[in-house]
Design an enzyme around this catalytic site. Structure first.
Site, short mmCIF file in Angstrom:
data_model
loop_
_atom_site.label_atom_id
_atom_site.label_comp_id
_atom_site.label_asym_id
_atom_site.label_seq_id
_atom_site.Cartn_x
_atom_site.Cartn_y
_atom_site.Cartn_z
N CYS A 171 0.81 -1.23 0.00
CA CYS A 171 0.00 0.00 0.00
C CYS A 171 0.83 1.27 0.00
O CYS A 171 0.29 2.37 -0.10
CB CYS A 171 -0.91 0.00 1.22
N HIS A 225 -3.49 7.90 5.41
CA HIS A 225 -3.57 6.55 4.84
C HIS A 225 -5.02 6.08 5.01
O HIS A 225 -5.58 5.54 4.08
CB HIS A 225 -2.56 5.62 5.52
N GLU A 283 -2.92 5.50 13.14
CA GLU A 283 -2.52 6.69 12.39
C GLU A 283 -2.87 7.96 13.17
O GLU A 283 -2.08 8.91 13.24
CB GLU A 283 -3.20 6.71 11.01
N LYS A 317 -9.80 7.76 0.50
CA LYS A 317 -10.16 6.36 0.22
C LYS A 317 -11.65 6.15 0.42
O LYS A 317 -12.23 5.23 -0.14
CB LYS A 317 -9.38 5.40 1.13
N HIS A 355 -9.36 1.89 -1.82
CA HIS A 355 -7.93 1.71 -1.58
C HIS A 355 -7.29 1.11 -2.84
O HIS A 355 -7.53 -0.05 -3.16
CB HIS A 355 -7.74 0.78 -0.37
N PHE A 379 1.23 -2.85 4.53
CA PHE A 379 1.41 -4.18 5.08
C PHE A 379 2.89 -4.51 4.97
O PHE A 379 3.55 -4.17 3.99
CB PHE A 379 0.63 -5.21 4.25
#
Lengths: 403, 86
Positions: free
Chosen positions: A162, A294, A305, A326, A331, A390
């Site tokens: 990501c 994010h 976050e 998003k 995403h 990830f």
């Protein structure tokens, strides 16, 4: 060190077929998430996504091209055409020899893999199309951009899940910043909205069946999107000398690794990347007006976050705006940072901050100004774009309003 | 094999313990099973019983499946097996 500015932008994603349509949708807080229209969707538990609809590959590419271009490559080329046309650059001679393209991507040609696995496993065929390999390889998109625009300098693909696009754009920035080349094409793309792609994500049980609600207490997971975002990164003096229109300045970046868990995010890793980007760009925390989060809409990411932002900014965390687009485009995994950079450009250049839509219930663990549901007018001097992948690989970009 | 024994076997394997070390009132936390381990255990349970477990890692408390102890997991699986095999 050279200053780096953005002189071209292009995209295609669930919100629009170009930058203008995408920014309009972000201003209006429109959702691009809808029912997936893919083969065997009835066998999926997750049936929604930020899919690019009303798109006809045959209208954009000829038969020979389509034999070589997976959907992620098609999206990349369409976005690159828009970005490079807007920049007004033509690559020949010395400029062509030095300029290259660095793109982020995670899954490569997933649709090509899916279709060909079907044909050999499900249909029992023993022969596949001769171009399967050049079509599915992760670097296919970067290679086709280099070929179409005659970019003969450093070109490669970065794959950090990501955070791929942010890592890629950081690399391109660094090359122009360090004087290696006056121009780099940067960004990323992804297209894994096919049966196998969505099924794999279902397995992890982090996907939402009904929508992406970042930072909202009732969030229940991420929603996948697809598309591409491509930018022209140009050395400031080079851009000025030819009278190019400048959309924003890329001021710095930082990368960090959590070195902790393969899927769970870390506040410390995120904080270090955010603080590092400020330091690299020589920006005071109090100058930051907007952060493109994010903001995946998972329980774990959004609270981690938020805590990282609170840590880095202290009291200023309550004065800055942070939104997750998003919620609108989904995403885009390896392409997500690239499409999200458009929201940073809109904040800096146009003074409009994109909202976090679907925000329904405050979450005390995400107590920041997430620009709920409606875009906001504000003068923003500095914007950050967060990406936390990830595997614990983080990349944050810092942009400045160009005045 | 009883549902209870099979579920305990799966959980024990995930926790790298002997089934005899897993009691009905153990919690996953006590057994050292983290969120990834839980998702993997649920997958193994779904495969073993050919059922679908309604579990979203983002909202465990909202999922219609109680994971607070081994006993609650076993009870949940027994209910799902009864419903989905009916």
């Amino acid at each position: 060190m050279k200053r780096v500015v953005i002189t071209g932008a292009g995209t295609i994603n669930a919100l629009g077929a170009n930058v203008a349509e995408t920014l309009e949708a972000m201003r209006e807080g429109r959702s691009g998430i809808s029912e997936l229209d893919i083969r065997d969707v009835d066998r999926l538990a997750i049936k929604i996504g930020g899919q690019v609809k009303e798109y006809e590959p045959e209208a954009r590419f000829n038969r020979q091209e389509l034999a070589l271009y997976d959907r992620f490559t098609q999206f990349t080329l369409l976005a690159a055409r828009e970005a490079i046309a807007q920049s007004g650059l033509k690559f020949d001679g010395e400029l062509a020899a030095r300029s290259g393209v660095v793109l982020g991507n995670s899954g490569g040609g997933m649709t090509t893999l899916d279709e060909n696995y079907r044909s050999v496993y499900e249909e029992g065929k023993n022969r596949v199309h001769p171009f399967v390999v050049p079509k599915l390889m992760n670097n296919a998109a970067a290679s086709h951009v280099s070929m179409e625009f005659n970019l003969k300098g450093p070109s490669f693909t970065v794959s950090t899940a990501c955070a791929s696009s942010n890592h890629a754009m950081a690399q391109a920035f660094q090359m122009v910043h360090g004087g290696l080349t006056p121009v780099m094409i940067a960004g990323g793309s992804e297209s894994m909205l096919c049966f196998g792609g969505v099924k794999a994500w279902e397995g992890l049980r982090v996907m939402s069946k009904d929508g992406c609600r970042p930072f909202s207490a009732n969030r229940n997971g991420m929603v996948q999107g697809e598309g591409a975002g491509i930018f022209v990164f140009e050395e400031l003096e080079h851009a000025k000398a030819r009278g190019a229109e400048i959309h924003a300045e890329v001021a710095g970046f930082a990368m960090s690794s959590d070195a902790a868990d393969i899927v769970m995010p870390s506040k410390n890793g995120a904080s270090r990347a955010i603080a590092g980007a400020l330091q690299d760009a020589r920006i005071n925390a109090t100058e930051v007006g907007y952060i493109n989060a994010h903001g995946t809409g998972t329980a774990a990411n959004d609270k981690t976050e938020s805590a990282a932002v609170a840590d880095v900014f202290g009291a200023h965390a309550d004065r800055l705006m942070i939104s997750s687009t998003k919620s609108m485009h989904g995403h885009l995994i390896g392409g997500t940072g690239a499409v999200e950079l458009l929201a940073c450009i809109m904040a800096l250049r146009d003074g409009i901050v994109a909202p976090t839509i679907n925000y329904e219930e405050p979450d005390p663990e995400c107590a920041l100004d997430v620009v709920p549901n409606e875009a906001r007018e504000a003068k923003v001097d500095v914007a950050l774009s967060n990406a936390f992948a990830f595997g614990g690989l983080n990349a944050v970009l810092a942009l400045k309003r160009f005045a | 094999m009883e549902i209870k024994d099979k579920v305990i076997e799966i959980i024990a394997e995930q926790a790298v313990l002997e089934p005899s070390d897993v009691t009905m009132d153990s919690t996953l936390d006590e057994l050292g099973i983290d969120s990834l381990g839980l998702v993997e255990s649920i997958f193994a349970i779904e495969e073993a019983f050919d059922i679908s477990v309604p579990f979203n890692a983002n909202a465990p408390q909202e999922s219609d499946f109680d994971i607070s102890s081994v006993a609650s997991i076993v009870a949940g699986i027994e209910k799902l097996v009864a419903e989905q095999k009916a």
